[in-house]
Design a protein around this motif. Structure first.
Motif, PDB file in Angstrom:
ATOM      1  N   THR A 168      20.170  -5.672  80.757  1.00  0.00           N
ATOM      2  CA  THR A 168      18.764  -6.534  79.222  1.00  0.00           C
ATOM      3  C   THR A 168      17.421  -7.413  80.030  1.00  0.00           C
ATOM      4  OG1 THR A 168      21.484  -6.994  78.340  1.00  0.00           O
ATOM      5  CG2 THR A 168      19.093  -8.778  77.401  1.00  0.00           C
ATOM      6  N   MET A 169      17.647  -7.925  81.129  1.00  0.00           N
ATOM      7  CA  MET A 169      16.716  -8.192  81.706  1.00  0.00           C
ATOM      8  C   MET A 169      15.825  -7.093  82.598  1.00  0.00           C
ATOM      9  SD  MET A 169      18.493 -10.878  84.851  1.00  0.00           S
ATOM     10  CE  MET A 169      18.887 -12.666  84.273  1.00  0.00           C
ATOM     11  N   ALA A 170      15.621  -6.130  82.370  1.00  0.00           N
ATOM     12  CA  ALA A 170      14.898  -4.863  82.807  1.00  0.00           C
ATOM     13  C   ALA A 170      14.458  -4.492  81.641  1.00  0.00           C
ATOM     14  CB  ALA A 170      15.662  -3.695  83.206  1.00  0.00           C
ATOM     15  N   LEU A 171      15.314  -4.718  80.098  1.00  0.00           N
ATOM     16  CA  LEU A 171      15.008  -4.037  78.701  1.00  0.00           C
ATOM     17  C   LEU A 171      13.947  -5.411  78.193  1.00  0.00           C
ATOM     18  CD1 LEU A 171      14.963  -2.408  76.183  1.00  0.00           C
ATOM     19  CD2 LEU A 171      16.590  -4.074  75.060  1.00  0.00           C
ATOM     20  N   LEU A 172      13.770  -6.278  78.988  1.00  0.00           N
ATOM     21  CA  LEU A 172      13.263  -7.515  78.408  1.00  0.00           C
ATOM     22  C   LEU A 172      12.080  -7.442  79.179  1.00  0.00           C
ATOM     23  CD1 LEU A 172      15.430 -10.397  77.863  1.00  0.00           C
ATOM     24  CD2 LEU A 172      14.341  -8.785  76.332  1.00  0.00           C
ATOM     25  N   ASP A 173      11.707  -6.614  80.759  1.00  0.00           N
ATOM     26  CA  ASP A 173      10.846  -6.815  81.520  1.00  0.00           C
ATOM     27  C   ASP A 173      10.725  -5.733  82.456  1.00  0.00           C
ATOM     28  OD1 ASP A 173       7.975  -6.932  83.160  1.00  0.00           O
ATOM     29  OD2 ASP A 173       9.413  -9.041  84.098  1.00  0.00           O
ATOM     30  N   ILE A 232      12.150 -10.498  85.091  1.00  0.00           N
ATOM     31  CA  ILE A 232      13.491 -11.570  85.544  1.00  0.00           C
ATOM     32  C   ILE A 232      14.253 -10.692  85.969  1.00  0.00           C
ATOM     33  CG2 ILE A 232      14.783 -11.466  83.635  1.00  0.00           C
ATOM     34  CD1 ILE A 232      12.352 -11.354  81.652  1.00  0.00           C
ATOM     35  N   ILE A 233      14.356  -9.513  86.770  1.00  0.00           N
ATOM     36  CA  ILE A 233      15.584  -8.930  87.016  1.00  0.00           C
ATOM     37  C   ILE A 233      15.369  -9.678  89.124  1.00  0.00           C
ATOM     38  CG2 ILE A 233      16.495  -7.141  88.641  1.00  0.00           C
ATOM     39  CD1 ILE A 233      16.079  -5.166  86.465  1.00  0.00           C
TER      40      ILE A 233
END
Length: 390
Positions: free
Chosen positions: A322-327, A332-333
């Motif tokens: 999810t974090m990779a998708l958002l950024d 974020i990761i």
């Protein structure tokens, strides 16, 4: 770069060796977390620390990891990542040698802070690089499969070492693990583009503040609860009347369960979406706390610990995806290492104080409250990721 080449790249031998090097580097930095329940118990038994003192030692390691990983994520975009992990390994080794030479509380506290800072430098680089793969959910799943298969082999060794050589043996094993980094460092991509290096220029997109704060907050609260109960899971087993050898065996089995959880994440991928599996992992964490915190037999305690082992990589894989998708830039990761480790710094420290005041059962109550709050944050996170891809 052609599409066909992109599809072929992950199956190249060189790419596979690079992934193994990255995964091995991450495992080396995670030794202090893997052996934490044994170390906390040994500090109480061998060095006669109070539960609060042991909790603060466990917590300051996580604080060090959180601090250094945040620095890397926020300011280290242009740093040479190979040098970062080599410096981290050196600090981690130095911080693990100190507790072998002194039984005093303050020197050990400072040494473990140094070790935490070093391991945080390594962990931030490893997760950021994994986040640059073309399929981060699956790669995270593979990483945790690799990690827990290794942990399943290492935990019996750690139990044997600490029974024979006590706490000195535990810190020596952590030191030897960190030496692996000096062998694998040359395979780590040096720049922030990581495994996406294709010769083209990359411009960092704006940082997604709203999504970042929400996902990192969810991560922080989860790891406060998890860090508190995991640091004292050995003590909870003792309170339930289990022998040390039995507890060590259960902890070894938990690594096999963790391998199964990582494999599940890799196989299921996005078949049921990220959000349902993220919510399910948190829900099962609450069930595990009840079983471990109020264990009436070794079988109940064992099942609870195995559930913990299984859901841990599921949570990490789907939150990481999810974090990779958002950024996609991986910021974020990388910061999630800080949220995870700050949470696992606060968790053991608060848990140790609560245990000293109210008994070990208070740790289980604290963990349930944290996991319930985490579960409440999943729907708002779902709203943030739905416009992109769930």
């Amino acid at each position: 770069m052609t599409k066909a080449w992109i599809m072929k790249k992950p199956f190249d031998l060189s790419y596979a060796i690079t992934l193994v090097a990255i995964f091995s580097t991450g495992i080396a930095s995670a030794g202090l977390l893997l052996f934490k329940p044994l170390i906390v118990g040994a500090l109480i038994d061998d060095y006669h620390f109070t539960p609060a003192q042991s909790g603060f030692v466990a917590g300051i390691e996580m604080a060090g990891i959180g601090f250094s990983s945040f620095i890397v994520a926020a300011f280290g975009g242009a740093w040479n990542r190979r040098w970062v992990i080599l410096i981290g390994a050196t600090l981690g080794i130095l911080g693990s040698l100190g507790p072998m030479l002194s039984e005093a509380y303050m020197p050990i506290l400072l040494c473990r802070l140094m070790a935490g800072v070093g391991c945080g430098l390594i962990a931030a680089v490893v997760l950021a690089v994994i986040g640059t793969t073309r399929d981060p959910d699956r790669t995270f799943g593979l990483y945790y499969m690799f990690s827990y298969a290794s942990a399943a082999l290492l935990m019996p060794l750690a139990v044997w070492t600490m029974i024979r050589y006590h706490i000195v043996g535990g810190y020596l094993l952590i030191t030897l693990l960190l030496c692996i980094v000096f062998v694998t460092a040359h395979r780590i991509p040096a720049t922030y583009t990581g495994l996406r290096e294709d010769g083209s220029k990359h411009t960092l997109p704006p940082f997604p503040w709203a999504s970042g704060v929400l996902s990192l907050g969810l991560s922080l609260i989860f790891w406060i609860g998890f860090g508190g109960i995991w640091a004292f899971v050995e003590r909870l087993g003792v309170t339930a009347g289990l022998e040390h050898a039995d507890i060590g065996g259960v902890l070894s089995l938990s690594q096999v369960a963790a391998f199964g959880g990582a494999m599940t994440a890799s196989l299921l991928h996005l078949r049921f979406g990220r959000t349902p599996l993220l919510a399910a992992s948190i829900g099962f964490a609450i069930l595990a706390v009840v079983m471990v915190g109020w264990a009436s037999s070794i079988s109940v305690f064992t099942i609870g610990v195995l559930i913990f082992g299984f859901i841990w990589p599921l949570f990490l894989a789907y939150l990481g995806g999810t974090m990779a998708l958002l950024d996609p830039a991986g910021r974020i990761i990388a910061m999630s290492v800080a949220s995870q480790t700050v949470g696992m710094a606060i968790g053991p420290a608060v848990a140790g104080v609560l245990a000293g005041m109210f008994g070990y059962v208070a740790i289980a109550i604290m963990a349930i409250v944290c996991f319930a709050l985490t579960l409440a944050l999943v729907p708002p996170l779902m709203l943030k990721i739905r416009p992109n891809d769930d």
